[in-house]
Design an enzyme around this catalytic site. Structure first.
Site, PDB file in Angstrom:
ATOM      1  N   GLU A  44       5.190 -38.639  45.766  1.00 32.98           N
ATOM      2  CA  GLU A  44       5.536 -37.312  46.293  1.00 32.98           C
ATOM      3  C   GLU A  44       6.891 -36.894  45.721  1.00 32.98           C
ATOM      4  O   GLU A  44       7.833 -37.677  45.719  1.00 32.98           O
ATOM      5  CB  GLU A  44       5.575 -37.391  47.832  1.00 32.98           C
ATOM      6  CG  GLU A  44       6.287 -36.262  48.539  1.00 32.98           C
ATOM      7  CD  GLU A  44       5.698 -34.871  48.288  1.00 32.98           C
ATOM      8  OE1 GLU A  44       4.469 -34.718  48.334  1.00 32.98           O
ATOM      9  OE2 GLU A  44       6.502 -33.945  48.034  1.00 32.98           O
ATOM     10  N   GLY A  57      -5.694 -24.709  61.736  1.00 30.14           N
ATOM     11  CA  GLY A  57      -6.925 -24.868  62.512  1.00 30.14           C
ATOM     12  C   GLY A  57      -7.988 -25.543  61.665  1.00 30.14           C
ATOM     13  O   GLY A  57      -8.041 -25.344  60.452  1.00 30.14           O
ATOM     14  N   ARG A 125       1.339 -28.050  62.071  1.00 27.84           N
ATOM     15  CA  ARG A 125       1.225 -28.762  60.788  1.00 27.84           C
ATOM     16  C   ARG A 125       2.147 -29.972  60.692  1.00 27.84           C
ATOM     17  O   ARG A 125       1.755 -31.044  60.252  1.00 27.84           O
ATOM     18  CB  ARG A 125       1.613 -27.831  59.637  1.00 27.84           C
ATOM     19  CG  ARG A 125       0.555 -26.895  59.217  1.00 27.84           C
ATOM     20  CD  ARG A 125       1.150 -25.917  58.222  1.00 27.84           C
ATOM     21  NE  ARG A 125       0.195 -24.887  57.910  1.00 27.84           N
ATOM     22  CZ  ARG A 125      -0.535 -24.861  56.800  1.00 27.84           C
ATOM     23  NH1 ARG A 125      -0.369 -25.773  55.887  1.00 27.84           N
ATOM     24  NH2 ARG A 125      -1.402 -23.906  56.595  1.00 27.84           N
ATOM     25  N   ARG A 207       4.892 -11.952  58.058  1.00 28.82           N
ATOM     26  CA  ARG A 207       4.659 -12.765  59.252  1.00 28.82           C
ATOM     27  C   ARG A 207       5.827 -12.636  60.225  1.00 28.82           C
ATOM     28  O   ARG A 207       6.975 -12.498  59.813  1.00 28.82           O
ATOM     29  CB  ARG A 207       4.508 -14.234  58.866  1.00 28.82           C
ATOM     30  CG  ARG A 207       3.385 -14.449  57.874  1.00 28.82           C
ATOM     31  CD  ARG A 207       2.879 -15.850  57.920  1.00 28.82           C
ATOM     32  NE  ARG A 207       3.450 -16.681  56.886  1.00 28.82           N
ATOM     33  CZ  ARG A 207       3.034 -17.906  56.616  1.00 28.82           C
ATOM     34  NH1 ARG A 207       2.077 -18.452  57.327  1.00 28.82           N
ATOM     35  NH2 ARG A 207       3.579 -18.613  55.662  1.00 28.82           N
ATOM     36  N   ASP A 322      -5.667 -28.008  47.428  1.00 28.77           N
ATOM     37  CA  ASP A 322      -5.230 -26.757  46.798  1.00 28.77           C
ATOM     38  C   ASP A 322      -5.033 -26.905  45.291  1.00 28.77           C
ATOM     39  O   ASP A 322      -5.115 -25.921  44.555  1.00 28.77           O
ATOM     40  CB  ASP A 322      -3.914 -26.275  47.425  1.00 28.77           C
ATOM     41  CG  ASP A 322      -4.143 -25.534  48.735  1.00 28.77           C
ATOM     42  OD1 ASP A 322      -5.275 -25.596  49.265  1.00 28.77           O
ATOM     43  OD2 ASP A 322      -3.196 -24.888  49.225  1.00 28.77           O
ATOM     44  N   ALA A 335      -7.658 -26.190  53.950  1.00 27.35           N
ATOM     45  CA  ALA A 335      -7.482 -27.618  54.237  1.00 27.35           C
ATOM     46  C   ALA A 335      -8.810 -28.246  54.658  1.00 27.35           C
ATOM     47  O   ALA A 335      -9.099 -29.393  54.303  1.00 27.35           O
ATOM     48  CB  ALA A 335      -6.426 -27.810  55.323  1.00 27.35           C
TER      49      ALA A 335
END
Ligand SMILES: Cc1cc2nc3c(=O)[nH]c(=O)nc-3n(C[C@H](O)[C@H](O)[C@H](O)COP(=O)(O)OP(=O)(O)OC[C@H]3O[C@@H](n4cnc5c(N)ncnc54)[C@H](O)[C@@H]3O)c2cc1C
Length: 445
Positions: A44, A57, A125, A207, A322, A335
């Site tokens: 990572e 969700g 998340r 948002r 993704d 996801a």
């Protein structure tokens, strides 16, 4: 040079896998392999594994895939899961009727139910990611490792992974789970290939989190559940978050222009932009926009629709999540489909390992791994790319821009139902069976 995992030791399969990217899908892939005793290390780029605070969700299909992948993954979601909804609701936000005056429980024009009270198990998340990380032995996660290149010296030798800090690692196969701007995608397709990069979907999102008390005062009972407000060239989705303390607000607005900076997918924006886009919508929508703060962030929605990947697999390197199928969020299932990828990869890599241990099919390690990834591509690419296409279509439906549908609400409902059901009710057991059969046919051929 570092070696990825202990291939061939402790009864494990005689190969090792490198997963690039420790996001939600990289962790799913790794946990599926760990469960099957397949040596794996996650590389990572960040110095710690973390996710933004937003909600996520899942469909019931995805949670069943988690259970099949590794029951601890489903358990992790169960631990941090939050109650959501069993259905989705849409309303014409453009009509000049004051929908706030409708009786509670009737303020929607269309409802599509999953048939379950909690049809979309949801989570924060960051909390879910932390739970997944806690399931991976710490020595299998290497932080601060930004993949720069992957080299193959000969067909049967290990791949050499080179990181931007100058270090290297060896692996028999690589799974790129490095997200929407995947470097692994660029490595396998080439930097000049437009399919190596995501492209602007010409939608951007604004948002905000609005205090629920304020939202209820301005909008009556509308914010107490999920509701999507439809209208020309723009739509809004709202739902309660933070145990009902806030109303989550996301407005999607069509944008004819190009996004100015492909490196930076967010830009500062002002309330005035949103006021302008919704100025002709009905009174409830305009009252909602009034609640926004003056300064907002604008998020460009990039996806892989314009230049889809020709394949998810490239010999002993493949792409998942993704990195393979970056999608706009209008199905809320990027996801979910990544979890399906992880289950297929775990299934076929386990079969490849069994073949190599038993000596059946007299196949070489590189041929078995390459066949496993080809099977993964043949099983997962069509659905992953359909999701990307359908998600864009859904935004056009919500914004009245599909020529064959226009403002025909029956056609709208038919399309939403058909496409949502395809995402929600997927026969994942058949997917696993097809993957196993396809792999067997390939190695016997
Ligand atoms: C607004 C919004 C709402 C959404 N809601 C939902 C939802 O409700 N349900 C759903 O199913 N999906 C949803 N999605 C989609 C979902 O968020 C993504 O599909 C999912 O997070 C992808 O996970 P990933 O692991 O593939 O990629 P990422 O989460 O992006 O993880 C990639 C990882 O790779 C690392 N990385 C990147 N480059 C390198 C490199 N060169 N070397 C090493 N590591 C690297 C990154 O640091 C990161 O940790 C939504 C998306 C958006 C934008």
């Amino acid at each position: 040079m570092a070696e990825t995992g202990n291939a061939g030791q402790d009864g494990s399969v005689p190969f090792n896998i490198a997963v690039i990217g420790g996001g939600i899908i990289g962790l799913h892939v790794a946990l599926g392999l760990i469960k099957r005793n397949i040596p794996v290390v996650i590389y990572e780029r960040a110095s710690e594994l973390k996710e933004i605070g937003a909600g996520l969700g899942f469909t019931e299909t995805a949670t069943q895939c988690m259970q099949a992948l590794n029951p601890s993954v489903a358990g992790a979601l169960g631990k941090v899961g939050i109650a959501t909804t069993g259905s989705l609701r849409w309303i014409n936000g453009f009509a000049q009727e004051d929908i706030r005056l409708r009786e509670k429980g009737t303020a929607f024009d269309f409802e599509l139910s999953t048939g379950k009270k909690d049809g979309f198990p949801g989570c924060h998340r960051g909390q879910f990611l932390n739970e997944l990380v806690s399931l991976v032995p710490p020595d299998l996660i290497k932080l601060g490792k930004r993949i720069a290149s992957i080299e193959q010296n000969s067909k049967d030798e290990k791949l050499v992974l080179k990181f931007s800090d100058g270090t290297e690692a060896l692996a028999d196969a690589v799974i790129g789970c490095d997200g929407v701007k995947s470097r692994v995608r660029q490595i396998v397709l080439g930097e000049d290939n437009p399919a190596s990069y995501p492209h602007y979907s010409h939608q951007s999102a604004y948002r905000a989190l609005i205090e629920m008390d304020e939202a209820l005062a301005a909008l009556g009972h509308l914010p107490s559940g999920q509701l999507m407000y439809l209208g020309p060239r723009a739509h809004i989705n709202t739902y309660p978050v933070g145990r009902g303390k806030f109303m989550n607000f996301v407005a999607f607005i069509q944008d004819k222009n190009d996004w100015p900076d492909n490196e930076n997918l967010t830009a500062p924006a002002s309330k005035a932009d949103v006021v302008e886009a919704f100025s002709k919508f009905g009174p409830a929508v305009r009252a909602m926009i009034d609640l926004l703060p003056d300064q907002l962030d604008r998020w460009a929605i990039f996806d892989t629709l314009d230049h889809p990947l020709p394949s998810f697999s490239y010999d002993r390197v493949c792409l998942a999540g993704d990195a393979a199928h970056a999608t706009s969020p209008h199905h809320g299932a990027g996801a979910c489909v990544g979890v399906e990828d992880a289950l297929v990869l775990a299934t076929v890599l386990k079969k490849a390992g069994n073949d190599l241990i038993s000596g059946d099919n007299s196949i070489s390690k590189s041929a078995a791994l390459s066949a496993a990834f080809k099977t993964y591509d043949s099983i997962c690419r069509e659905r992953g790319q359909w999701l990307v296409e359908s998600s864009r279509y859904m935004a056009e439906l919500f914004q009245g821009s599909v020529p064959d549908v226009g403002d025909d609400f029956d056609k709208f409902k038919e399309q939403v139902r058909e496409r949502s059901h395809k995402v929600w009710f997927f026969d994942w057991k058949d997917m696993v069976r097809r993957a196993a059969d396809d792999y067997d046919a390939r190695v016997r051929a």
